[in-house]
Design a protein around this motif. Structure first.
Motif, PDB file in Angstrom:
ATOM      1  N   ARG A 178       0.848  -1.181   0.000  1.00  0.00           N
ATOM      2  CA  ARG A 178       0.000   0.000   0.000  1.00  0.00           C
ATOM      3  C   ARG A 178       0.889   1.239   0.000  1.00  0.00           C
ATOM      4  N   THR A 180       1.668   4.455   1.394  1.00  0.00           N
ATOM      5  CA  THR A 180       1.295   4.929   2.719  1.00  0.00           C
ATOM      6  C   THR A 180       2.046   6.202   3.071  1.00  0.00           C
ATOM      7  N   ASP A 184       1.669   8.316   8.684  1.00  0.00           N
ATOM      8  CA  ASP A 184       0.767   7.263   9.168  1.00  0.00           C
ATOM      9  C   ASP A 184       1.509   6.023   9.672  1.00  0.00           C
ATOM     10  N   THR A 188       0.612   2.023  11.664  1.00  0.00           N
ATOM     11  CA  THR A 188       0.479   1.071  10.560  1.00  0.00           C
ATOM     12  C   THR A 188       1.248  -0.207  10.863  1.00  0.00           C
ATOM     13  N   ALA A 352       5.959   9.537   1.401  1.00  0.00           N
ATOM     14  CA  ALA A 352       5.115   8.341   1.335  1.00  0.00           C
ATOM     15  C   ALA A 352       5.967   7.182   0.846  1.00  0.00           C
ATOM     16  N   PRO A 357       1.482  -4.588   3.985  1.00  0.00           N
ATOM     17  CA  PRO A 357       0.701  -4.672   5.215  1.00  0.00           C
ATOM     18  C   PRO A 357       0.656  -6.060   5.809  1.00  0.00           C
TER      19      PRO A 357
END
Length: 389
Positions: A178, A180, A184, A188, A352, A357
């Motif tokens: 992802r 991200t 964040d 995460t 980013a 995940p």
């Protein structure tokens, strides 16, 4: 509303396992940690159900009795060694392996539940329906749950790739990662991905990142605000217990205020509890060891620093990565000083990043079990529709 009509005593007992798996799936999503004590009562319930069914099949002289032995033998002698081997090969986390062991004991055969249809407004009380609707030919409930879970996991991967494609994020990592925002990352789960060729490679584990930030008593926002100062190993003064890196079981690392008023524990504290990591099956660090600031890497002039156990730390230790991994016990999810430094450079430089995940496997495993008990073995149904079974 469906109410259970007729079922064997063993199958009724097996229903008691479902709430435990639901809770484990919830914890897997929220923290990727499941308390080890959860599996003991679930295993006891499964063993009792197994014993009740075995007593009913004894002395195994007829076809039904011998079939029970075959199915029970497959469940215990194949699925339990498989789960342990998968754990040893780092394909499963500790909680994932324990969950499969519980399933193998609790569901060696496929339970059957008969529900009277008069409970449905459009039906009459004279009819009944049996669940699962399409029981597998093999008849091992644990195996049906596992194959359903694997298929659901494959759907997750496809959905991840489609979501990235729709967003215009085309990359070799689009099926496993992802995109991200770095801000964040403290909340995460997963691992940073390196995308330098056709095959993405895993980098810093985000649990290890949280461990490092808690050990330093700082936040990711502080690192990003002044990376040069934090890169200096001499900037590390008092250190703290790193915990095990779980998102919700330790000090906040995003610069926010912890809702529970959590403060950094002292160097003797153990903030982890007895839990199994899920999703990432790497060996978690034991955070109950020495987390003191003994052996300040910036204070020596002879080019080395000894922490008292014979290990020599070089002053040239950007981010104090080597000191961090020496201070804690364990491997911090397999993190090396080089991996930690590379990851810290990236999170302080980029806005980013691609993050793998992982898949909280207890979620598809719970869904696969529910599917196995109600609908059946999806793979068997699919192969039957194709005329292959």
């Amino acid at each position: 509303m469906t109410v259970l009509g007729v079922a064997a005593a063993a199958d009724l007992l097996r229903l008691l396992v479902l709430p435990g798996f639901a809770w484990a799936a919830y914890r897997d999503v929220r923290t990727r940690r499941v308390a080890s004590r959860l599996w003991v009562p679930l295993l006891a319930i499964g063993a009792l159900a197994f014993a009740v069914e075995a007593a009913g099949a004894y002395p195994f002289a007829d076809y039904a009795g011998r079939l029970f032995l075959v199915r029970a033998g497959f469940s215990l002698l194949f699925l339990i060694p498989f789960s342990l081997l998968a754990y040893r090969l780092a394909a499963f986390g500790g909680a994932d392996a324990k969950a499969l062991v519980v399933l193998a004991v609790a569901f060696p055969t496929t339970p059957q539940y008969v529900v009277p249809l008069w409970l449905f407004p459009e039906a009459t009380w004279l009819h009944t329906v049996a669940f699962p609707v399409y029981p597998s030919t093999l008849g091992v409930g644990a195996m049906s749950a596992l194959t359903n879970a694997v298929l659901l996991g494959a759907v997750y991967i496809v959905a991840l790739a489609v979501a990235n494609a729709v967003a215009g994020r085309f990359s070799p990592a689009m099926a496993v990662g992802r995109w991200t925002p770095v801000d964040d990352l403290p909340e995460t789960h997963g691992q940073l991905l390196r995308v330098s060729g056709l095959r993405p490679e895993r980098g810093l584990d985000l649990d290890a990142l949280r461990m490092y930030l808690r050990w330093r008593g700082t936040t990711l926002a502080a690192l990003r605000a002044d990376p040069a100062a934090h890169r200096d190993p001499g900037s590390v003064e008092e250190t703290h217990a790193p915990t095990d890196g779980a998102v919700h079981d330790g000090p906040r690392t995003d610069g926010g205020v912890d809702d529970g008023g959590f403060e950094f524990p002292d160097s003797e504290g153990d903030a982890t509890g007895d839990t199994d990591a899920t999703g990432d099956p790497s060996d978690a660090a034991d955070t109950t060891g020495d987390t003191s600031a003994a052996g300040d890497a910036a204070g020596d002039t002879d080019g080395s620093d000894t922490d008292g156990d014979g290990d020599t730390l070089t002053v040239d230790d950007p981010w104090a990565a080597e000191r961090f991994l020496t201070d804690i016990e364990g491997s911090a999810y397999g993190t090396t000083p080089e991996t930690l430094r590379e990851g810290l450079d990236r999170v302080t430089r980029e806005e980013a990043l691609w993050v793998s995940p992982g898949l909280p496997f207890l979620v598809p495993l719970f869904a696969g079990l529910v599917l196995a008990l109600t609908y059946g073995d999806v793979l068997t149904v699919a192969l039957g529709a194709l005329g292959l079974v």
